[in-house]
Design a protein around this motif. Structure first.
Motif, PDB file in Angstrom:
ATOM      1  N   VAL A 184      -2.887   5.928   5.827  1.00 51.33           N
ATOM      2  CA  VAL A 184      -2.351   4.587   5.562  1.00 51.33           C
ATOM      3  C   VAL A 184      -1.440   4.167   6.704  1.00 51.33           C
ATOM      4  O   VAL A 184      -1.496   3.030   7.183  1.00 51.33           O
ATOM      5  CB  VAL A 184      -1.611   4.542   4.205  1.00 51.33           C
ATOM      6  CG1 VAL A 184      -0.732   3.301   4.092  1.00 51.33           C
ATOM      7  CG2 VAL A 184      -2.592   4.611   3.057  1.00 51.33           C
TER       8      VAL A 184
ATOM      9  N   SER B  73      -8.401  -0.299   2.187  1.00 48.70           N
ATOM     10  CA  SER B  73      -7.822  -0.175   0.841  1.00 48.70           C
ATOM     11  C   SER B  73      -8.790  -0.696  -0.213  1.00 48.70           C
ATOM     12  O   SER B  73      -8.995  -0.055  -1.253  1.00 48.70           O
ATOM     13  CB  SER B  73      -6.501  -0.944   0.760  1.00 48.70           C
ATOM     14  OG  SER B  73      -5.564  -0.401   1.645  1.00 48.70           O
TER      15      SER B  73
ATOM     16  N   GLU C 194     -11.772   1.816  -0.466  1.00 53.48           N
ATOM     17  CA  GLU C 194     -11.430   3.049  -1.195  1.00 53.48           C
ATOM     18  C   GLU C 194     -11.284   2.784  -2.683  1.00 53.48           C
ATOM     19  O   GLU C 194     -11.670   3.614  -3.504  1.00 53.48           O
ATOM     20  CB  GLU C 194     -10.156   3.683  -0.621  1.00 53.48           C
ATOM     21  CG  GLU C 194     -10.328   4.282   0.761  1.00 53.48           C
ATOM     22  CD  GLU C 194     -11.221   5.520   0.807  1.00 53.48           C
ATOM     23  OE1 GLU C 194     -11.540   6.115  -0.251  1.00 53.48           O
ATOM     24  OE2 GLU C 194     -11.590   5.913   1.919  1.00 53.48           O
ATOM     25  N   TRP C 195     -10.738   1.630  -3.051  1.00 51.48           N
ATOM     26  CA  TRP C 195     -10.631   1.265  -4.459  1.00 51.48           C
ATOM     27  C   TRP C 195     -12.025   1.169  -5.076  1.00 51.48           C
ATOM     28  O   TRP C 195     -12.259   1.682  -6.174  1.00 51.48           O
ATOM     29  CB  TRP C 195      -9.878  -0.063  -4.606  1.00 51.48           C
ATOM     30  CG  TRP C 195      -9.787  -0.535  -6.017  1.00 51.48           C
ATOM     31  CD1 TRP C 195      -8.883  -0.136  -6.959  1.00 51.48           C
ATOM     32  CD2 TRP C 195     -10.650  -1.478  -6.655  1.00 51.48           C
ATOM     33  NE1 TRP C 195      -9.129  -0.773  -8.153  1.00 51.48           N
ATOM     34  CE2 TRP C 195     -10.218  -1.614  -7.989  1.00 51.48           C
ATOM     35  CE3 TRP C 195     -11.747  -2.229  -6.230  1.00 51.48           C
ATOM     36  CZ2 TRP C 195     -10.838  -2.445  -8.904  1.00 51.48           C
ATOM     37  CZ3 TRP C 195     -12.365  -3.067  -7.139  1.00 51.48           C
ATOM     38  CH2 TRP C 195     -11.909  -3.174  -8.459  1.00 51.48           C
TER      39      TRP C 195
ATOM     40  N   TRP D 294      -6.396  -3.546   5.053  1.00 48.69           N
ATOM     41  CA  TRP D 294      -6.872  -4.340   3.923  1.00 48.69           C
ATOM     42  C   TRP D 294      -8.295  -3.941   3.529  1.00 48.69           C
ATOM     43  O   TRP D 294      -8.577  -3.663   2.366  1.00 48.69           O
ATOM     44  CB  TRP D 294      -6.780  -5.826   4.251  1.00 48.69           C
ATOM     45  CG  TRP D 294      -7.316  -6.733   3.190  1.00 48.69           C
ATOM     46  CD1 TRP D 294      -8.411  -7.548   3.287  1.00 48.69           C
ATOM     47  CD2 TRP D 294      -6.806  -6.926   1.861  1.00 48.69           C
ATOM     48  NE1 TRP D 294      -8.608  -8.238   2.109  1.00 48.69           N
ATOM     49  CE2 TRP D 294      -7.635  -7.870   1.220  1.00 48.69           C
ATOM     50  CE3 TRP D 294      -5.735  -6.391   1.162  1.00 48.69           C
ATOM     51  CZ2 TRP D 294      -7.430  -8.284  -0.091  1.00 48.69           C
ATOM     52  CZ3 TRP D 294      -5.537  -6.809  -0.144  1.00 48.69           C
ATOM     53  CH2 TRP D 294      -6.366  -7.742  -0.752  1.00 48.69           C
TER      54      TRP D 294
ATOM     55  N   TYR E  35       1.957   1.962  -3.547  1.00 46.83           N
ATOM     56  CA  TYR E  35       0.876   2.601  -4.296  1.00 46.83           C
ATOM     57  C   TYR E  35       0.723   4.064  -3.875  1.00 46.83           C
ATOM     58  O   TYR E  35       0.588   4.961  -4.713  1.00 46.83           O
ATOM     59  CB  TYR E  35      -0.454   1.852  -4.105  1.00 46.83           C
ATOM     60  CG  TYR E  35      -1.580   2.590  -4.757  1.00 46.83           C
ATOM     61  CD1 TYR E  35      -1.803   2.496  -6.128  1.00 46.83           C
ATOM     62  CD2 TYR E  35      -2.394   3.443  -4.014  1.00 46.83           C
ATOM     63  CE1 TYR E  35      -2.812   3.214  -6.748  1.00 46.83           C
ATOM     64  CE2 TYR E  35      -3.408   4.171  -4.629  1.00 46.83           C
ATOM     65  CZ  TYR E  35      -3.613   4.048  -5.982  1.00 46.83           C
ATOM     66  OH  TYR E  35      -4.598   4.774  -6.578  1.00 46.83           O
ATOM     67  N   SER E  36       0.717   4.328  -2.572  1.00 45.65           N
ATOM     68  CA  SER E  36       0.550   5.690  -2.073  1.00 45.65           C
ATOM     69  C   SER E  36       1.674   6.601  -2.577  1.00 45.65           C
ATOM     70  O   SER E  36       1.421   7.726  -3.016  1.00 45.65           O
ATOM     71  CB  SER E  36       0.522   5.681  -0.543  1.00 45.65           C
ATOM     72  OG  SER E  36       0.318   6.975  -0.030  1.00 45.65           O
TER      73      SER E  36
ATOM     74  N   VAL F  68       0.846  -1.205   0.000  1.00 36.67           N
ATOM     75  CA  VAL F  68       0.000   0.000   0.000  1.00 36.67           C
ATOM     76  C   VAL F  68       0.875   1.248   0.000  1.00 36.67           C
ATOM     77  O   VAL F  68       0.540   2.254  -0.639  1.00 36.67           O
ATOM     78  CB  VAL F  68      -0.995  -0.028   1.185  1.00 36.67           C
ATOM     79  CG1 VAL F  68      -1.778   1.264   1.267  1.00 36.67           C
ATOM     80  CG2 VAL F  68      -1.946  -1.220   1.048  1.00 36.67           C
TER      81      VAL F  68
END
Length: 194
Positions: A34, A48, A51-52, A45, A22-23, A19
């Motif tokens: 995060v 994330s 939010e996706w 988990w 990605y951030s 994560v």
């Protein structure tokens, strides 16, 4: 110096590293929400994945969604959310005045009547207890349609969760707004010396 009430240096689990990657790629750094969520792998988990999924909702105009989210954050008083929201929406081309005026939207002339209704709705949903009125909901249902109204309502609820979590854990501005390009100065007429 941070005001965070929980360490921003969580265990470096595989999920946190993924994560974080990605951030860093999306935002230029690991965002503080995060870092705090990473203290609980299940929360990180689920958050994330959630939010996706939320990022793929497309029934509501993105600028109306942005104004609703930022109005909720301003009503709750989440400086982290306001900082990040300003930066995120600035980079997507939103009018800087609209972003700047969110905390004083009632006094600003920057917004259309529909934007004002969206902001009033977000504010009414974000106070405790909520103060949403039938007339406002009917205007929004008529203007947006039912699918977009459901999305608007859910986005305000999502932002309430984000803002209340960030505020409770002491997350404050992370400096995102400072990255926005400075607006060119406006020329003002010279004042006479009288």
């Amino acid at each position: 110096m941070t005001n965070a009430r929980i360490s921003l240096d969580p265990p470096r689990t595989l999920l946190f590293r993924a994560v974080s990657w990605y951030s860093n790629r999306a935002y230029g750094e690991v965002i503080d929400p995060v870092r705090v969520s990473a203290h609980h792998t299940g929360v990180l988990w689920a958050g994330s994945r959630f939010e996706w999924a939320v990022s793929r909702w497309k029934k509501l105009d993105p600028q109306l969604k942005a104004l609703a989210v930022m109005t909720s954050a301003a009503t709750i008083g989440c400086s982290w959310c306001m900082d990040f929201g300003h930066w995120e929406n600035h980079r997507h081309g939103m009018d800087p005045r609209k972003l700047r005026d969110v905390p004083v939207w009632r006094e600003s002339e920057a917004y259309t009547s529909l934007e004002r209704d969206v902001m009033a709705y977000a504010e009414a949903m974000s106070v405790t207890p909520p103060e949403v009125g039938d007339e406002l909901v009917e205007r929004l249902r008529t203007a947006l349609g039912e699918a977009a109204l459901v999305e608007l309502t859910t986005m305000v609820a999502v932002e309430n969760m984000r803002s209340r979590t960030n505020s409770a854990l002491g997350l404050t501005s992370q400096g995102f707004k400072d990255r926005c390009e400075a607006e060119p100065p406006t020329s003002r007429p010279k004042q006479s010396g009288h």
